[in-house]
Design a protein around this motif. Structure first.
Motif, PDB file in Angstrom:
ATOM      1  N   LYS A 137       0.851  -1.187   0.000  1.00  0.00           N
ATOM      2  CA  LYS A 137       0.000   0.000   0.000  1.00  0.00           C
ATOM      3  C   LYS A 137       0.887   1.237   0.000  1.00  0.00           C
ATOM      4  O   LYS A 137       1.703   1.432   0.897  1.00  0.00           O
ATOM      5  N   MET A 138       0.700   2.085  -1.021  1.00  0.00           N
ATOM      6  CA  MET A 138       1.451   3.340  -1.123  1.00  0.00           C
ATOM      7  C   MET A 138       0.659   4.456  -0.457  1.00  0.00           C
ATOM      8  O   MET A 138      -0.569   4.505  -0.546  1.00  0.00           O
ATOM      9  N   ASP A 139       1.366   5.370   0.205  1.00  0.00           N
ATOM     10  CA  ASP A 139       0.678   6.470   0.884  1.00  0.00           C
ATOM     11  C   ASP A 139      -0.055   7.370  -0.099  1.00  0.00           C
ATOM     12  O   ASP A 139      -1.118   7.915   0.219  1.00  0.00           O
ATOM     13  N   GLY A 140       0.505   7.543  -1.279  1.00  0.00           N
ATOM     14  CA  GLY A 140      -0.181   8.391  -2.249  1.00  0.00           C
ATOM     15  C   GLY A 140       0.516   8.424  -3.592  1.00  0.00           C
ATOM     16  O   GLY A 140       1.675   8.018  -3.728  1.00  0.00           O
ATOM     17  N   ILE A 141      -0.218   8.900  -4.576  1.00  0.00           N
ATOM     18  CA  ILE A 141       0.316   9.165  -5.911  1.00  0.00           C
ATOM     19  C   ILE A 141      -0.026  10.619  -6.228  1.00  0.00           C
ATOM     20  O   ILE A 141      -1.190  11.029  -6.116  1.00  0.00           O
ATOM     21  N   VAL A 142       0.976  11.400  -6.626  1.00  0.00           N
ATOM     22  CA  VAL A 142       0.750  12.823  -6.913  1.00  0.00           C
ATOM     23  C   VAL A 142       1.347  13.174  -8.267  1.00  0.00           C
ATOM     24  O   VAL A 142       2.261  12.510  -8.747  1.00  0.00           O
ATOM     25  N   ARG A 143       0.799  14.240  -8.859  1.00  0.00           N
ATOM     26  CA  ARG A 143       1.311  14.722 -10.136  1.00  0.00           C
ATOM     27  C   ARG A 143       1.863  16.131  -9.972  1.00  0.00           C
ATOM     28  O   ARG A 143       1.178  17.006  -9.413  1.00  0.00           O
ATOM     29  N   ASP A 144       3.087  16.341 -10.409  1.00  0.00           N
ATOM     30  CA  ASP A 144       3.729  17.648 -10.348  1.00  0.00           C
ATOM     31  C   ASP A 144       2.980  18.606 -11.278  1.00  0.00           C
ATOM     32  O   ASP A 144       2.862  18.351 -12.478  1.00  0.00           O
ATOM     33  N   THR A 145       2.466  19.701 -10.718  1.00  0.00           N
ATOM     34  CA  THR A 145       1.683  20.642 -11.521  1.00  0.00           C
ATOM     35  C   THR A 145       2.549  21.485 -12.448  1.00  0.00           C
ATOM     36  O   THR A 145       2.021  22.174 -13.326  1.00  0.00           O
ATOM     37  N   ARG A 146       3.871  21.433 -12.272  1.00  0.00           N
ATOM     38  CA  ARG A 146       4.760  22.232 -13.117  1.00  0.00           C
ATOM     39  C   ARG A 146       5.128  21.530 -14.413  1.00  0.00           C
ATOM     40  O   ARG A 146       5.220  22.166 -15.465  1.00  0.00           O
ATOM     41  N   ASN A 147       5.347  20.210 -14.336  1.00  0.00           N
ATOM     42  CA  ASN A 147       5.782  19.498 -15.548  1.00  0.00           C
ATOM     43  C   ASN A 147       4.971  18.236 -15.841  1.00  0.00           C
ATOM     44  O   ASN A 147       5.245  17.535 -16.807  1.00  0.00           O
ATOM     45  N   GLY A 148       3.981  17.932 -14.992  1.00  0.00           N
ATOM     46  CA  GLY A 148       3.086  16.812 -15.255  1.00  0.00           C
ATOM     47  C   GLY A 148       3.609  15.445 -14.892  1.00  0.00           C
ATOM     48  O   GLY A 148       2.945  14.435 -15.167  1.00  0.00           O
ATOM     49  N   THR A 149       4.792  15.367 -14.276  1.00  0.00           N
ATOM     50  CA  THR A 149       5.357  14.058 -13.923  1.00  0.00           C
ATOM     51  C   THR A 149       4.621  13.455 -12.735  1.00  0.00           C
ATOM     52  O   THR A 149       4.062  14.159 -11.889  1.00  0.00           O
ATOM     53  N   LEU A 150       4.636  12.124 -12.689  1.00  0.00           N
ATOM     54  CA  LEU A 150       3.955  11.371 -11.640  1.00  0.00           C
ATOM     55  C   LEU A 150       4.959  10.922 -10.587  1.00  0.00           C
ATOM     56  O   LEU A 150       6.052  10.466 -10.927  1.00  0.00           O
ATOM     57  N   TRP A 151       4.575  11.052  -9.301  1.00  0.00           N
ATOM     58  CA  TRP A 151       5.465  10.712  -8.194  1.00  0.00           C
ATOM     59  C   TRP A 151       4.737   9.827  -7.183  1.00  0.00           C
ATOM     60  O   TRP A 151       3.527   9.947  -6.992  1.00  0.00           O
ATOM     61  N   ALA A 173      14.484  -0.075  -0.089  1.00  0.00           N
ATOM     62  CA  ALA A 173      13.947  -1.094  -0.993  1.00  0.00           C
ATOM     63  C   ALA A 173      12.431  -0.986  -1.127  1.00  0.00           C
ATOM     64  O   ALA A 173      11.873  -1.291  -2.189  1.00  0.00           O
ATOM     65  N   GLN A 174      11.757  -0.556  -0.078  1.00  0.00           N
ATOM     66  CA  GLN A 174      10.300  -0.412  -0.136  1.00  0.00           C
ATOM     67  C   GLN A 174       9.892   0.619  -1.191  1.00  0.00           C
ATOM     68  O   GLN A 174       8.981   0.400  -1.985  1.00  0.00           O
ATOM     69  N   SER A 175      10.600   1.742  -1.212  1.00  0.00           N
ATOM     70  CA  SER A 175      10.283   2.787  -2.182  1.00  0.00           C
ATOM     71  C   SER A 175      10.562   2.330  -3.604  1.00  0.00           C
ATOM     72  O   SER A 175       9.816   2.653  -4.536  1.00  0.00           O
ATOM     73  N   LEU A 176      11.641   1.577  -3.796  1.00  0.00           N
ATOM     74  CA  LEU A 176      11.945   1.041  -5.126  1.00  0.00           C
ATOM     75  C   LEU A 176      10.829   0.110  -5.591  1.00  0.00           C
ATOM     76  O   LEU A 176      10.438   0.120  -6.764  1.00  0.00           O
ATOM     77  N   LEU A 177      10.304  -0.682  -4.653  1.00  0.00           N
ATOM     78  CA  LEU A 177       9.190  -1.568  -4.970  1.00  0.00           C
ATOM     79  C   LEU A 177       7.956  -0.754  -5.355  1.00  0.00           C
ATOM     80  O   LEU A 177       7.252  -1.081  -6.321  1.00  0.00           O
ATOM     81  N   TYR A 178       7.698   0.327  -4.615  1.00  0.00           N
ATOM     82  CA  TYR A 178       6.518   1.157  -4.892  1.00  0.00           C
ATOM     83  C   TYR A 178       6.611   1.847  -6.252  1.00  0.00           C
ATOM     84  O   TYR A 178       5.603   2.008  -6.943  1.00  0.00           O
ATOM     85  N   VAL A 179       7.806   2.268  -6.641  1.00  0.00           N
ATOM     86  CA  VAL A 179       7.984   2.890  -7.957  1.00  0.00           C
ATOM     87  C   VAL A 179       7.638   1.878  -9.051  1.00  0.00           C
ATOM     88  O   VAL A 179       6.918   2.191 -10.011  1.00  0.00           O
ATOM     89  N   GLU A 180       8.151   0.660  -8.902  1.00  0.00           N
ATOM     90  CA  GLU A 180       7.856  -0.393  -9.872  1.00  0.00           C
ATOM     91  C   GLU A 180       6.358  -0.672  -9.925  1.00  0.00           C
ATOM     92  O   GLU A 180       5.766  -0.785 -11.016  1.00  0.00           O
ATOM     93  N   ALA A 181       5.731  -0.768  -8.745  1.00  0.00           N
ATOM     94  CA  ALA A 181       4.294  -1.061  -8.690  1.00  0.00           C
ATOM     95  C   ALA A 181       3.474   0.072  -9.298  1.00  0.00           C
ATOM     96  O   ALA A 181       2.499  -0.176 -10.031  1.00  0.00           O
ATOM     97  N   ALA A 182       3.854   1.313  -9.027  1.00  0.00           N
ATOM     98  CA  ALA A 182       3.111   2.461  -9.548  1.00  0.00           C
ATOM     99  C   ALA A 182       3.216   2.552 -11.063  1.00  0.00           C
ATOM    100  O   ALA A 182       2.236   2.877 -11.751  1.00  0.00           O
ATOM    101  N   GLU A 183       4.388   2.259 -11.606  1.00  0.00           N
ATOM    102  CA  GLU A 183       4.554   2.307 -13.056  1.00  0.00           C
ATOM    103  C   GLU A 183       3.694   1.245 -13.736  1.00  0.00           C
ATOM    104  O   GLU A 183       3.080   1.502 -14.783  1.00  0.00           O
ATOM    105  N   ARG A 184       3.608   0.087 -13.118  1.00  0.00           N
ATOM    106  CA  ARG A 184       2.790  -0.976 -13.689  1.00  0.00           C
ATOM    107  C   ARG A 184       1.303  -0.698 -13.507  1.00  0.00           C
ATOM    108  O   ARG A 184       0.482  -1.033 -14.371  1.00  0.00           O
ATOM    109  N   LYS A 185       0.949  -0.060 -12.416  1.00  0.00           N
ATOM    110  CA  LYS A 185      -0.461   0.220 -12.121  1.00  0.00           C
ATOM    111  C   LYS A 185      -1.006   1.370 -12.968  1.00  0.00           C
ATOM    112  O   LYS A 185      -2.144   1.315 -13.457  1.00  0.00           O
ATOM    113  N   TYR A 186      -0.184   2.426 -13.151  1.00  0.00           N
ATOM    114  CA  TYR A 186      -0.664   3.614 -13.859  1.00  0.00           C
ATOM    115  C   TYR A 186      -0.215   3.681 -15.310  1.00  0.00           C
ATOM    116  O   TYR A 186      -0.656   4.561 -16.054  1.00  0.00           O
ATOM    117  N   GLY A 187       0.688   2.784 -15.713  1.00  0.00           N
ATOM    118  CA  GLY A 187       1.074   2.708 -17.109  1.00  0.00           C
ATOM    119  C   GLY A 187       1.866   3.882 -17.629  1.00  0.00           C
ATOM    120  O   GLY A 187       1.828   4.175 -18.834  1.00  0.00           O
TER     121      GLY A 187
END
Length: 227
Positions: A137-151, A173-187
């Motif tokens: 479970k990730m605490d959140g997914i946010v989008r940078d309003t300046r350049n549109g990138t997802l974090w 390692a947890q954060s690295l796992l979350y980045v991988e999961a978020a990329e797969r989840k949000y495409g």
């Protein structure tokens, strides 16, 4: 299939017996350290804040959390620490709210408390594990309003924001796992992890060495102003 998490992997690597007790037998300690309660209360407040809840709802939730997790009446030592945590949590939260008022962040919240359960795939063959999935479970997914990138947004509480703590986050390692999961989840690519770190300890004056000079120990809990 069984779902494994970062916590279960870490437990398995550090102590097989603890892994068996917690994840195979479902046993948990009767009492946990009070600092977990302080961190959990602040995490609850942050979750509600970025989900758009009102100040009154958040304040009430903090009070309710400590009412629901009160230690036994005969646990005098733990009660004293618990009482201190219950008084600190609203003050820490008020300071955070004052420091970062709504609308001051340069990002848009896409989702909070994002759960995932994904297949474990062999990168060489593309074959999926028939035994385990990876979950979390990730605490959140946010989008940078300046350049549109997802974090990925991760809330952390710590006793002190030291140089060692910052170095540990870069290899988390947890954060690295979350980045991988978020990329797969949000495409889409994830730009990185936005750490929202709240220091629980009160800063104090720096140590004075025998020479009369101020210590430059980076692990001191102080501020530039106090220094």
């Amino acid at each position: 299939m069984d779902a494994i998490t970062h916590s279960s992997i870490l437990s398995f690597k550090s102590c097989r017996q603890r892994y068996q007790f917690r994840y195979e037998m479902g046993l948990v300690p009767k009492a946990r350290p009070v600092y977990f309660d302080l961190g959990s209360a602040i995490h609850l407040a942050l979750e509600m804040w970025y989900a758009g809840k009102t100040d009154l709802e958040i304040d009430a939730a903090i009070v309710e959390y400590f009412e629901d997790n009160q230690p036994a009446a005969d646990d005098i030592e733990r009660l004293a620490k618990f009482d201190e945590a219950s008084r600190m949590a609203p003050m820490i939260w008020q300071r955070y709210r004052d420091q970062y008022p709504r609308g001051s962040e340069q990002f848009k919240v896409i989702a909070t408390e994002v759960e995932f359960e994904l297949p474990i795939v062999n990168p060489e063959t593309g074959a999926r594990s028939q035994t385990f999935t990876i979950a979390g479970k990730m605490d959140g997914i946010v989008r940078d309003t300046r350049n549109g990138t997802l974090w990925v947004l991760e809330h952390k509480t710590t006793a002190a924001l030291t140089g060692l703590y910052k170095k540990r986050l870069t290899l988390d390692a947890q954060s690295l796992l979350y980045v991988e999961a978020a990329e797969r989840k949000y495409g889409e690519p994830i730009a990185g992890v936005l750490y929202n770190v709240i220091v629980k300890a009160v800063p104090h004056k720096p140590k004075v060495l025998k020479s009369g000079e101020l210590s430059r120990d980076k692990n001191q809990i102080t501020t530039p102003e106090l220094y």
